[in-house]
Scaffold this active site. Structure first.
Site, PDB file in Angstrom:
ATOM      1  N   GLY A 122      -2.465   4.014   2.984  1.00 25.71           N
ATOM      2  CA  GLY A 122      -3.422   3.814   1.908  1.00 25.71           C
ATOM      3  C   GLY A 122      -4.327   2.609   2.072  1.00 25.71           C
ATOM      4  N   THR A 137       0.839  -1.186   0.000  1.00 25.42           N
ATOM      5  CA  THR A 137       0.000   0.000   0.000  1.00 25.42           C
ATOM      6  C   THR A 137       0.881   1.245   0.000  1.00 25.42           C
ATOM      7  OG1 THR A 137      -0.081   0.311   2.405  1.00 25.42           O
ATOM      8  CG2 THR A 137      -1.731  -1.163   1.426  1.00 25.42           C
ATOM      9  N   ASP A 138       0.363   2.335  -0.564  1.00 25.98           N
ATOM     10  CA  ASP A 138       0.994   3.616  -0.291  1.00 25.98           C
ATOM     11  C   ASP A 138       0.814   3.867   1.207  1.00 25.98           C
ATOM     12  OD1 ASP A 138       2.229   6.069  -0.547  1.00 25.98           O
ATOM     13  OD2 ASP A 138       1.051   6.687  -2.281  1.00 25.98           O
ATOM     14  N   TRP A 139       1.670   4.691   1.772  1.00 26.76           N
ATOM     15  CA  TRP A 139       1.708   4.838   3.220  1.00 26.76           C
ATOM     16  C   TRP A 139       0.390   5.430   3.742  1.00 26.76           C
ATOM     17  CZ3 TRP A 139       5.320   2.266   1.487  1.00 26.76           C
ATOM     18  CH2 TRP A 139       6.418   1.845   2.222  1.00 26.76           C
TER      19      TRP A 139
END
Length: 804
Positions: A232, A228-230
Site C-alpha cells: 500500500g 502500510t497495508d501490504w
C-alpha cells in the site's frame, strides 16, 4: 524520543532500513545494536501465521489456530466484555505462535451491504464498531503484543481498493468514518494502525497529512506505529512525512535508498526519520518484552469452547412464527442444505484461519437432543441447479414434523478483493426453499453469511436463525439455540433492507472508474432508513428471544439515563438495551436518531434490574466545518431507550447547553441533507456539501499509464503489450472460474487485476525494482523494444549490485 541514544548510534542507512520489511511478514533487524525482527500475522478472528513459504506473499495455509466468529458476528453480541475475552484468547494464541503484531481488528463502516469484506467489519454504526474494536484491542494487548486496527481510513469497498479515490465531506468523514478509529486509539490504546490502500479526497491515505498528522497524531495524540497495508505504499518519502513508519512488505532496500537520498537532497529532514524510527523501536521492544514471560501452548479444547460461547451469544433469532422454536421434544426433524454437512464458518482472503477443530452440524445432532430423521444436501454449494437433489430433499421433508434448511452464501462470494454482485441468496437455494415449502410448511431456515442479504422468501419460513459466520464451533452453537439449551440474545449490528435498491449508497457504489462519491453523507444504514422513513425488513439492533422484556421508569440526568428492565417471560435471557439520541433543532441537519450507548444485561425470569447507561463526550457532539472542531448544539435532545432502532420503548427530553458555534450550513443550498432524502443528490448539491468541485470520476484514456494506474486500465494502453497483458489476466480469471478454481480466480482479481503497476515492484520482494518497472511501463505505453532493453539493462545492474 524514547530511544534517542540508540538512534544516535545508527547510520543514516540503518535508520532507513528499519522503515520497510525484512521479508513479507517480518520487520528489519540490526543485530549489532540488539534490534530484532518482529513478526506480523493476519488475525482479526484467528491467527494466520503461514505454515509454508512464510517469507512469501500469499494465502497459504496457516498453522492451526482457533477460528473465532468473525467481527460481523461478534458485533451482534453487543457485548464489549465478550469482545475483550475474544481478544485475550487471540493474544494468548499469538504468543504461542510467536507473533508480535496481530493485524486486526477491522473497523471500517458497512457503507454498502455488497462490500466483499463486510464479514471482517463490525457494523454500520461507528459507536458500536469503535467500542467493540477497543475491547478486542485491550484483550489482545493484555498479553503484551500489539493489535493493529485497520484500514485507516474510508476503505468501504474492495473493487479498485488500491486506486479508488473516496470523495467524502469533512463532517461525514469525522462523524462516521473516523469515529470508530478514534475510539480504538483513545480507549483501546492500540499500539499499531494500518493505513488503507485507497485515496481519500485525492491523496493516498498513507500520505494524507490531514488524517495522518492533523487528526491521528495531532487531535488524537497517537504515538504508536502506522503500518502500510501490504503493497500500500505509493510515494515512500511522502508516506514517511505523513508519519507512516513501516512499509510492508520488503522492497529489498529500494525504498530505503529513496529515504536516504531524500535526506541528502534536503527533501526530508533527518529528525522526521528519527521520530519514525523511535516509534517503530517502541513497537519492537514492547512486543518483544511479552516473550520474556513464560508462555506455553494454548489449550485447544478450552479455546474451542470459548469460540462456541462467543458464537452462541452472537446468533440472531430473526423470526419465530407460532413459537416454532425452540424445537419441542420428540419432533422429527429433516436436515437439508449443503452447509449442514460442511459448515460455512468464515470468510475468504487474508483472514482465512486453519481451525484447530471444526464442528459440522451432522456430527453434533446426537448430543443436541434433536431427533434427526436424515440429511439431504438439497443444492450444489456453488450455485449449479440440481433437480435430483431438490427431489430427494423434498421426499425427506415429507416425513418430518419440521425441516431445518441450512442456506447462505458460499466462501468465494464473500471475499477480500471482490465485492458481491447482488444481495441475493443463490437461485438454486431459493428454488429448493420454495419446493420444500410445498411439501412441509414447518420450515426453519438457518442462515450462514457475513453480511446482509435480501429475503423475499421469508414468508415461507416459520423460523429464521442467523448464525452469521460463527467460527469453528458455530455449527454446535446453532444447534444449542435450536434446541433451547441457549436463549438467543444477538441483535443485528446492521440494517436489512427489503431490496438492495433501498440502500442509501445504491447509486454511488462502487463508484465510477477513478473515484467513489459519498453523496449520501451522514445517512448510511439506520441513519438513512429512520430519517427518510424507509421501511426495512429488519432494523438495526433487532433480535428476538425466547423470553420477553419490559422497559419502564426512565430517568434522565445531564450525565446518564437509567431505567428498569424486567424479564416478563418464562426463561432467563439477555437483553441489549440501546440508547439513541435525537436533536430537536433543525438548524443543523442530522439523522433522526443516533446510537450513543448500549448495555447487555442478563435477567432471570420475573426479575427486574435497574440499568444505567452513562453519556460520554460523543453523546451530543457534531463536527462543525466552519470552526473545524467538535461542537455541541444548544437544543433539546430526545433521549430514547429501546430494543432496536425501530423499537423505542422509553423516551425523555434533555436540554443541553451548547458551545455557541456559528451555523455551518446554508439550509436552502442543502435540501436533500436537511430532509434526509439523499438517494438522488445532484452533483451541485454534493459540491455545496464538500465545499469544492468533485474530481473527474472517469479515467483519462488518452494519457500514458504510470505507476498508480492499474492492470485493469491496460485495456486502454497505447501499446499492444499492455492490451495483451490485460487480456491475459482477464482470460486467466475467466478460465479458472470456469474450471471451478474460484478461489484462485478471486486471488487474480485481488492481487493482479486491480493492482497499481507500482505493485510489480512493491509486492515482488525485489525481483522487479522501480527502474525495471519503468521499462515495463514503456512497453505498456507502446515503446516495446526500448522497454525490453531497459528492463534487461536494469536487471543486469541489479544482479551486479547484489553480487558485490
Amino acid at each position: 524520543m524514547k530511544h534517542k541514544e540508540l538512534i544516535a548510534k545508527m547510520t543514516l542507512e540503518e535508520k532507513a532500513s528499519l522503515m520497510s520489511g525484512k521479508d513479507f511478514w517480518q520487520s528489519q533487524e540490526i543485530e549489532h545494536l540488539g534490534i530484532n525482527s518482529i513478526f506480523f500475522a493476519d488475525g482479526p478472528h484467528g491467527i494466520r501465521r503461514q505454515a509454508v513459504a512464510a517469507d512469501k506473499l500469499g494465502l497459504n495455509l496457516g498453522n492451526p489456530a482457533t477460528c473465532f466468529p468473525t467481527a460481523a458476528t461478534v458485533a451482534n453480541s453487543w457485548n464489549a466484555e465478550l469482545g475483550e475475552k475474544v481478544g485475550e484468547y487471540l493474544g494468548e494464541e499469538a504468543i504461542a505462535q510467536e507473533v508480535n503484531v496481530l493485524l486486526g481488528p477491522g473497523v471500517n463502516m458497512k457503507r454498502n451491504p455488497l462490500c466483499g469484506r463486510n464479514f471482517e467489519y463490525f457494523s454500520e454504526d461507528p459507536y458500536l464498531a469503535g467500542k467493540m474494536a477497543a475491547s478486542y484491542i485491550r484483550g489482545i494487548q493484555s498479553y503484551g503484543i500489539s493489535a493493529c486496527v485497520k484500514h485507516f481510513a474510508v476503505n468501504n469497498q474492495e473493487k479498485r481498493r488500491m486506486s479508488i479515490d473516496a470523495i467524502v465531506d469533512e463532517r461525514t468523514l469525522r462523524e462516521l468514518y473516523l469515529t470508530a478509529f478514534e475510539i480504538a486509539v483513545k480507549e483501546g490504546k492500540t499500539k499499531a494502525v494500518m493505513s488503507s490502500y485507497n485515496k481519500l479526497n485525492g491523496t493516498y491515505t498513507n500520505e494524507n497529512m490531514h488524517i495522518m498528522q492533523a487528526i491521528l497524531r495531532g487531535e488524537w495524540e497517537y504515538d504508536g506505529t502506522v503500518i502500510t497495508d501490504w503493497g500500500g505504499s505509493n510515494d515512500r518519502v511522502s508516506g514517511l512525512l505523513a508519519g507512516n513508519e513501516l512499509e510492508m512488505p520488503t522492497t529489498a532496500g529500494e525504498t530505503d535508498q529513496e529515504i536516504v537520498q531524500a535526506i541528502r537532497d534536503g527533501k526530508l529532514e533527518e529528525v522526521v526519520l528519527d521520530e519514525c524510527v523511535d516509534r517503530l523501536l517502541e513497537l519492537i521492544f514492547t512486543t518483544e518484552s511479552a516473550y520474556k514471560k513464560p508462555h506455553a501452548k494454548f489449550n485447544v479444547e478450552r479455546h474451542h469452547r470459548v469460540s462456541q460461547k462467543v458464537a452462541e451469544e452472537s446468533i440472531v433469532l430473526l423470526k419465530n412464527e407460532g413459537n416454532i422454536l425452540p424445537l419441542k421434544y420428540g419432533k422429527k426433524v429433516a436436515v437439508v442444505g449443503d452447509f449442514a454437512k460442511d459448515a460455512r464458518y468464515q470468510g475468504a482472503g487474508s483472514s482465512l484461519v486453519n481451525p484447530t477443530i471444526l464442528d459440522h452440524t451432522l456430527d453434533c445432532f446426537q448430543e443436541s437432543g434433536i431427533d434427526s430423521i436424515g440429511f439431504e444436501p438439497g443444492f450444489e454449494r456453488y450455485g449449479k441447479r440440481n433437480t435430483e437433489k431438490i427431489q430427494k430433499a423434498c421426499e425427506l421433508a415429507k416425513q418430518a414434523d419440521v425441516t431445518l434448511l441450512y442456506i447462505g452464501l458460499d466462501e468465494v462470494t464473500e471475499a477480500e478483493g471482490l465485492d458481491r454482485q447482488s444481495m441475493k441468496i443463490p437461485d438454486n437455494q431459493i428454488e429448493l426453499l420454495h419446493a420444500l415449502h410445498e411439501v412441509n410448511p414447518n420450515m426453519i431456515a438457518i442462515l450462514s453469511c457475513g453480511s446482509a442479504v435480501e429475503m423475499p422468501w421469508i414468508h415461507k419460513v416459520r423460523g429464521l436463525v442467523h448464525g452469521y459466520l460463527g467460527g469453528q464451533a458455530g455449527a454446535r452453537a446453532i444447534l444449542r439455540v435450536l434446541s433451547g439449551d441457549v436463549n438467543p440474545s444477538g441483535k443485528l449490528a446492521e440494517s436489512y433492507p427489503f431490496r438492495y435498491e433501498d440502500t442509501p449508497s445504491y447509486h454511488h457504489f462502487p463508484g465510477e472508474e477513478a473515484s467513489v462519491e459519498y453523496r449520501e453523507g451522514l445517512f448510511i444504514g439506520y441513519r438513512y432508513y429512520d430519517t427518510a422513513k424507509v421501511d426495512v425488513l429488519f432494523p438495526f439492533g433487532f433480535g428476538l428471544s425466547y423470553t420477553t422484556f419490559a422497559y419502564a421508569i426512565i430517568d434522565v440526568t445531564e450525565n446518564l439515563v437509567s431505567f428498569d428492565l424486567t424479564n416478563t417471560g418464562q426463561v432467563a435471557g439477555m437483553e441489549v438495551a440501546q440508547l439513541y439520541v435525537g436533536c430537536q433543532s433543525s438548524h443543523i441537519f442530522r439523522p433522526k436518531k443516533e446510537l450513543k450507548g448500549f448495555k447487555k444485561v442478563f435477567i432471570n425470569a420475573g426479575e427486574t434490574k435497574r440499568v444505567t447507561i452513562p453519556f460520554d463526550d460523543k453523546t451530543f457532539r457534531y463536527f462543525n466545518v466552519k470552526t473545524n472542531q467538535w461542537e455541541v448544539e444548544e437544543a433539546d435532545y430526545i433521549i430514547m431507550v429501546g430494543a432496536s432502532s425501530a423499537d423505542i420503548r422509553l423516551q425523555d427530553s434533555l436540554y443541553v447547553k451548547g458551545t455557541i458555534a456559528p451555523l455551518p450550513y446554508d439550509k436552502e443550498k442543502l435540501p436533500s441533507y436537511f430532509s434526509g432524502m439523499i438517494k438522488k443528490v445532484h452533483v451541485d448539491e454534493f459540491e455545496q456539501l464538500l465545499g469544492r468541485n468533485v474530481p473527474q470520476s472517469i479515467w483519462n484514456r488518452g494519457k500514458p499509464l504510470g505507476y498508480t494506474d492499474t492492470i485493469e486500465q491496460c485495456q486502454y494502453a497505447k501499446g499492444l503489450f499492455g492490451r495483451l497483458l490485460f487480456r491475459f489476466v482477464t482470460f486467466s480469471y475467466w478460465t479458472l472460474k470456469k474450471i471451478g478454481k474460484r478461489s484462485t480466480a478471486n486471488l487474480i482479481m485481488m492481487s493482479i487485476y486491480y493492482q497499481p503497476l507500482r505493485g510489480m515492484a512493491r509486492m515482488t520482494g525485489g525481483i522487479i525494482n522501480m527502474p525495471m518497472l519503468d521499462g515495463i511501463i514503456m512497453m505498456i505505453n507502446g515503446r516495446f523494444f526500448k522497454g525490453v532493453g531497459h528492463v534487461l539493462s536494469e536487471r543486469r545492474k541489479m544482479k551486479k549490485a547484489t553480487t558485490k
